[in-house]
Design a protein around this motif. Structure first.
Motif, mmCIF file in Angstrom:
data_model
loop_
_atom_site.group_PDB
_atom_site.id
_atom_site.type_symbol
_atom_site.label_atom_id
_atom_site.label_comp_id
_atom_site.label_asym_id
_atom_site.label_seq_id
_atom_site.Cartn_x
_atom_site.Cartn_y
_atom_site.Cartn_z
ATOM 1 N N GLU A 16 0.830 -1.211 0.000
ATOM 2 C CA GLU A 16 0.000 0.000 0.000
ATOM 3 C C GLU A 16 0.864 1.261 0.000
ATOM 4 O OE1 GLU A 16 -2.437 -0.607 3.451
ATOM 5 O OE2 GLU A 16 -3.673 -2.122 2.449
ATOM 6 N N ARG A 17 1.909 1.284 0.814
ATOM 7 C CA ARG A 17 2.794 2.462 0.856
ATOM 8 C C ARG A 17 3.535 2.619 -0.463
ATOM 9 N NH1 ARG A 17 0.116 1.829 4.420
ATOM 10 N NH2 ARG A 17 -1.121 3.074 3.014
ATOM 11 N N ARG A 18 3.983 1.506 -1.040
ATOM 12 C CA ARG A 18 4.700 1.557 -2.328
ATOM 13 C C ARG A 18 3.802 2.151 -3.397
ATOM 14 N NH1 ARG A 18 5.892 -1.344 -6.925
ATOM 15 N NH2 ARG A 18 8.104 -1.416 -7.445
ATOM 16 N N ASP A 19 2.539 1.707 -3.439
ATOM 17 C CA ASP A 19 1.582 2.252 -4.404
ATOM 18 C C ASP A 19 1.356 3.745 -4.162
ATOM 19 O OD1 ASP A 19 1.322 -0.242 -5.585
ATOM 20 O OD2 ASP A 19 -0.628 -0.681 -4.652
ATOM 21 N N GLU A 20 1.256 4.139 -2.903
ATOM 22 C CA GLU A 20 1.102 5.562 -2.566
ATOM 23 C C GLU A 20 2.276 6.376 -3.094
ATOM 24 O OE1 GLU A 20 0.749 6.566 1.558
ATOM 25 O OE2 GLU A 20 -1.259 5.729 1.702
ATOM 26 N N VAL A 21 3.480 5.861 -2.874
ATOM 27 C CA VAL A 21 4.681 6.558 -3.334
ATOM 28 C C VAL A 21 4.670 6.676 -4.855
ATOM 29 C CG1 VAL A 21 7.200 6.337 -3.576
ATOM 30 C CG2 VAL A 21 6.131 6.045 -1.336
ATOM 31 N N GLY A 62 18.158 7.702 -6.892
ATOM 32 C CA GLY A 62 18.036 9.070 -7.379
ATOM 33 C C GLY A 62 17.177 9.922 -6.457
ATOM 34 N N TRP A 63 16.256 9.249 -5.770
ATOM 35 C CA TRP A 63 15.305 9.921 -4.892
ATOM 36 C C TRP A 63 15.051 9.071 -3.658
ATOM 37 C CZ3 TRP A 63 14.120 14.570 -6.909
ATOM 38 C CH2 TRP A 63 14.201 14.726 -8.282
ATOM 39 N N TRP A 64 14.622 9.721 -2.601
ATOM 40 C CA TRP A 64 14.088 9.051 -1.419
ATOM 41 C C TRP A 64 12.675 9.587 -1.236
ATOM 42 C CZ3 TRP A 64 16.916 5.239 0.550
ATOM 43 C CH2 TRP A 64 18.301 5.268 0.390
ATOM 44 N N ALA A 65 11.731 8.708 -0.960
ATOM 45 C CA ALA A 65 10.351 9.123 -0.725
ATOM 46 C C ALA A 65 9.905 8.644 0.648
ATOM 47 C CB ALA A 65 9.438 8.557 -1.801
ATOM 48 N N ILE A 66 8.997 9.398 1.256
ATOM 49 C CA ILE A 66 8.466 9.061 2.566
ATOM 50 C C ILE A 66 6.962 8.853 2.439
ATOM 51 C CG2 ILE A 66 8.085 11.457 3.296
ATOM 52 C CD1 ILE A 66 9.137 10.598 6.089
ATOM 53 N N SER A 67 6.456 7.868 3.181
ATOM 54 C CA SER A 67 5.034 7.555 3.160
ATOM 55 C C SER A 67 4.661 6.928 4.499
ATOM 56 C CB SER A 67 4.743 6.573 2.017
ATOM 57 O OG SER A 67 3.371 6.285 1.941
ATOM 58 N N GLY A 68 3.407 7.004 4.842
ATOM 59 C CA GLY A 68 2.921 6.409 6.086
ATOM 60 C C GLY A 68 1.811 7.251 6.658
ATOM 61 N N ASP A 69 1.784 7.405 7.967
ATOM 62 C CA ASP A 69 0.787 8.214 8.656
ATOM 63 C C ASP A 69 1.267 9.666 8.698
ATOM 64 O OD1 ASP A 69 -1.449 8.964 10.119
ATOM 65 O OD2 ASP A 69 -0.511 8.461 12.036
ATOM 66 N N LEU A 70 1.540 10.181 7.522
ATOM 67 C CA LEU A 70 2.072 11.531 7.355
ATOM 68 C C LEU A 70 1.996 11.876 5.878
ATOM 69 C CD1 LEU A 70 4.888 10.221 6.254
ATOM 70 C CD2 LEU A 70 5.671 10.596 8.538
ATOM 71 N N PRO A 71 2.261 13.112 5.514
ATOM 72 C CA PRO A 71 2.210 13.435 4.086
ATOM 73 C C PRO A 71 3.272 12.668 3.291
ATOM 74 C CG PRO A 71 2.251 15.445 5.424
ATOM 75 C CD PRO A 71 2.536 14.292 6.344
ATOM 76 N N ASN A 72 2.958 12.368 2.051
ATOM 77 C CA ASN A 72 3.963 11.806 1.148
ATOM 78 C C ASN A 72 4.872 12.939 0.704
ATOM 79 O OD1 ASN A 72 2.967 9.077 0.983
ATOM 80 N ND2 ASN A 72 1.279 9.897 -0.219
ATOM 81 N N ASP A 73 6.143 12.632 0.552
ATOM 82 C CA ASP A 73 7.089 13.639 0.094
ATOM 83 C C ASP A 73 8.312 12.918 -0.456
ATOM 84 O OD1 ASP A 73 8.100 16.160 -0.445
ATOM 85 O OD2 ASP A 73 7.928 16.876 1.605
ATOM 86 N N TYR A 74 9.216 13.678 -1.046
ATOM 87 C CA TYR A 74 10.432 13.097 -1.600
ATOM 88 C C TYR A 74 11.559 14.106 -1.509
ATOM 89 C CZ TYR A 74 9.635 15.975 -5.710
ATOM 90 O OH TYR A 74 9.454 17.044 -6.546
ATOM 91 N N VAL A 75 12.772 13.601 -1.630
ATOM 92 C CA VAL A 75 13.964 14.448 -1.650
ATOM 93 C C VAL A 75 14.967 13.789 -2.589
ATOM 94 C CG1 VAL A 75 15.050 13.338 0.354
ATOM 95 C CG2 VAL A 75 15.607 15.702 -0.185
ATOM 96 N N SER A 76 15.752 14.607 -3.252
ATOM 97 C CA SER A 76 16.779 14.096 -4.147
ATOM 98 C C SER A 76 17.860 13.372 -3.346
ATOM 99 C CB SER A 76 17.410 15.252 -4.923
ATOM 100 O OG SER A 76 18.574 14.825 -5.595
ATOM 101 N N ALA A 77 18.362 12.293 -3.906
ATOM 102 C CA ALA A 77 19.452 11.568 -3.248
ATOM 103 C C ALA A 77 20.733 12.389 -3.228
ATOM 104 C CB ALA A 77 19.685 10.224 -3.934
ATOM 105 N N SER A 78 20.815 13.434 -4.042
ATOM 106 C CA SER A 78 21.995 14.301 -3.978
ATOM 107 C C SER A 78 22.012 15.100 -2.674
ATOM 108 C CB SER A 78 22.053 15.238 -5.184
ATOM 109 O OG SER A 78 20.971 16.140 -5.159
ATOM 110 N N ASN A 79 20.844 15.197 -2.012
ATOM 111 C CA ASN A 79 20.743 15.877 -0.720
ATOM 112 C C ASN A 79 20.710 14.907 0.453
ATOM 113 O OD1 ASN A 79 20.536 18.356 -2.061
ATOM 114 N ND2 ASN A 79 18.321 18.159 -2.222
ATOM 115 N N ALA A 80 20.701 13.613 0.175
ATOM 116 C CA ALA A 80 20.603 12.604 1.234
ATOM 117 C C ALA A 80 21.201 11.296 0.730
ATOM 118 C CB ALA A 80 19.149 12.413 1.632
#
Length: 147
Positions: A16-21, A62-80
């Motif tokens: 479910e989280r993967r689909d959300e992302v 290339g990217w990291w994404a966050i999902s769960g009981d919070l907003p979905n968001d992402y950040v470039s892997a160049s920053n993390a």
């Protein structure tokens, strides 16, 4: 109460989280490669951090994404470089954005939500940001290679 230690329940939560992302990244217009089959890091049912393959450099994040009981968001892997740094980067942005939202202003470089309920959403975003900042600073919840 759902037992997230049950492998079948955990597998369903991952899917479910993967689909959300995937849906989120597509709505945001982010061109990306494969999304990991499982999160790179998680605490179910609260948060998951996902490695997203780079199109420019296949087989690398290339990217990291966050999902769960919070907003979905992402950040470039160049920053993390890892899930821990991604969590910290996203939480830092959320903390800053929540301060703008609480004042009824829009962040100059970062958009979250539609802006219609910013003043009421600001405290929730701030609390999620603080929780993630605390977790990103807690060495007990991270693998040694993620420090």
């Amino acid at each position: 109460m759902t037992d997230y230690d049950d492998p079948k329940v955990e597998e369903q939560w991952f899917a479910e989280r993967r689909d959300e992302v995937a849906d989120y990244l597509n709505r945001e217009g982010i061109s990306h490669g494969a999304i990991g089959k499982e999160p790179a890091w998680h605490i179910a049912p609260y948060v998951s951090i996902w490695a997203i393959e780079s199109l420019k450099t296949p087989n690398s994040v290339g990217w990291w994404a966050i999902s769960g009981d919070l907003p979905n968001d992402y950040v470039s892997a160049s920053n993390a470089k890892n899930p821990r740094e991604a969590m910290h980067a996203i939480a830092s942005l959320w903390k800053e954005a929540s301060q703008y939202m609480a004042r009824g202003e829009r962040h100059p470089t970062f958009v979250i939500g539609t802006g219609e309920s910013d003043e009421e959403l600001a405290p929730m975003l701030a609390s999620r940001a603080e929780m993630l900042l605390d977790w990103s600073s807690d060495p007990e919840i991270w693998e040694e290679n993620e420090l």
